[in-house]
Design an enzyme around this catalytic site. Sequence first.
Site, mmCIF file in Angstrom:
data_model
loop_
_atom_site.group_PDB
_atom_site.id
_atom_site.type_symbol
_atom_site.label_atom_id
_atom_site.label_comp_id
_atom_site.label_asym_id
_atom_site.label_seq_id
_atom_site.Cartn_x
_atom_site.Cartn_y
_atom_site.Cartn_z
ATOM 1 N N HIS A 1 0.848 -1.184 0.000
ATOM 2 C CA HIS A 1 0.000 0.000 0.000
ATOM 3 C C HIS A 1 0.886 1.237 0.000
ATOM 4 C CE1 HIS A 1 -4.124 -1.343 0.063
ATOM 5 N NE2 HIS A 1 -3.834 -2.264 0.969
ATOM 6 N N ASP B 1 -0.190 7.186 -3.401
ATOM 7 C CA ASP B 1 -1.300 6.828 -4.279
ATOM 8 C C ASP B 1 -1.640 7.952 -5.260
ATOM 9 O OD1 ASP B 1 -1.521 4.365 -3.127
ATOM 10 O OD2 ASP B 1 -3.327 4.787 -1.971
#
Length: 368
Positions: A131, A161
Site C-alpha cells: 500500500h 497513491d
Amino acid sequence: MSKGPLQGIRIVEIEGIGPAPFCGMHLADLGADVVLIERKTKGSDPGSTLPVGILKRGKRSIALDLKDSEDRAVALDLIATADALIEGMRPGVMERLGLGPEVCLGRNPQLVFGRMTGWGQAGPLAQAAGHDINYVSVSSAAWFASPTGTRSLPPPGLVGDIGGGANYLTIGILAGILKARATGEGDVIDAAIVDGSAHMMNLIFDLLPSGMMQAERGRGFLDDSPWYSSYRCADGRDITLGALEPKFYAELLQRLGLTGDPDFEDQYDRDSWSKQSEKFRALFATEPSAYWQDLLEGTDACFGLVESPISAPLHPHNLARGIFENSQGYVQAVPAPRFQSNVQAIPGPAPEHGQHQQELLKELKTRN
C-alpha cells in the site's frame, strides 16, 4: 460528462481502487469521456463500497464479467474505441484475462495502455502486495514525513497513491495520447507509485548537496528550522510558518515584534534554532489562532492556518475560489487545474452500478 479541454477523448477504465480511479476521475474532470467497466457483481473491496463514490464522478458505468467470453468481447469493443485504457491490477492479471497490452493494441494500435501499480511491472517486488505507506517508504518519500524522533507516517494516500501514482499515470496517459496522435502508434505506460514518489523527491535530492536538507532527519532547513514549522496556539489549533527567504523572515520578525532580538539575528545559524523555536512556541501559545491569523495571514510572512477536512471548505480563500462544493450533499473538491477558456464545471454525481449499460451497448452497435 463535463465540458473541458479533453472533450473528445475516450478513456476506458477497469474498476479498481485508489490511484487508478483517481486518475480516471481527474481525466473526467477535464472533459474526457471515461467509461468505467465495473464488476458484474459488486465486490467487497473498499473501493466498491464507498458511501458517495467521488472517484466515480463524471464517468459512465457498464458492468461486465471479464472472465466471461461475451462480456470480454464487449470490453474489447469498447477498448477499440478508446484513446487510452486505465488498469490497476497486479502484473499479469490483465494478460490472464485475455486483455493484456498485446491483445488490446492488436485491436487498437493507437491505444495508450495505462498500468497503475505500486511496485511496477517488473522488479523483485512486482508481485508483492503493498500500500501507499510501503511504496513511499522504499522510495524515501516517507523519510521526512514526520519530525525527528517520531515514526515516519506520511499523510495516508496523498504522497504515494495520488502524488506518485495517479498524477504520474495521468501525465503518462496524456503524453501517450499526444504521441499516438502524432505517430499513429500507441504505447504501454508503466506507472509505479515507487517510481513516481521517488521522482518527486528530486526537489529534496537537489537540496542535499548544499546542506539545506540533510540525510539525518531533523537537521535541514525544511524539517528542523523554527521559521519553517508549525506551532500550537492558545485555542489548541496549529498554525504554520514558511519564512524560508530572508525578506520573508524579516517581515515575520517585524510583525511579531522580534526585530532586533539577538536570538533571531542570524536566520541560518543552526545553533540559534533551539532558542528561536522555544520563543516561537511560547509566543504563539499566548493567543488563539484567530489572533495570529489576523496578524499574519495574507502577508509576506508566509503563514497558514492548519485546517481540517471539515473546516477547510469554510476558509475565506477557499470560499472565494470555490475550491470545494457540496451540491451532491457531500463535500468534494472541484476539478483542478483551471483553464481560462473553460467554465469550471460542477462535478456530477457518481453513476449507479452499470447505469450506462444499454447506452454504451447501443453506441457500440451504431459504430459497428
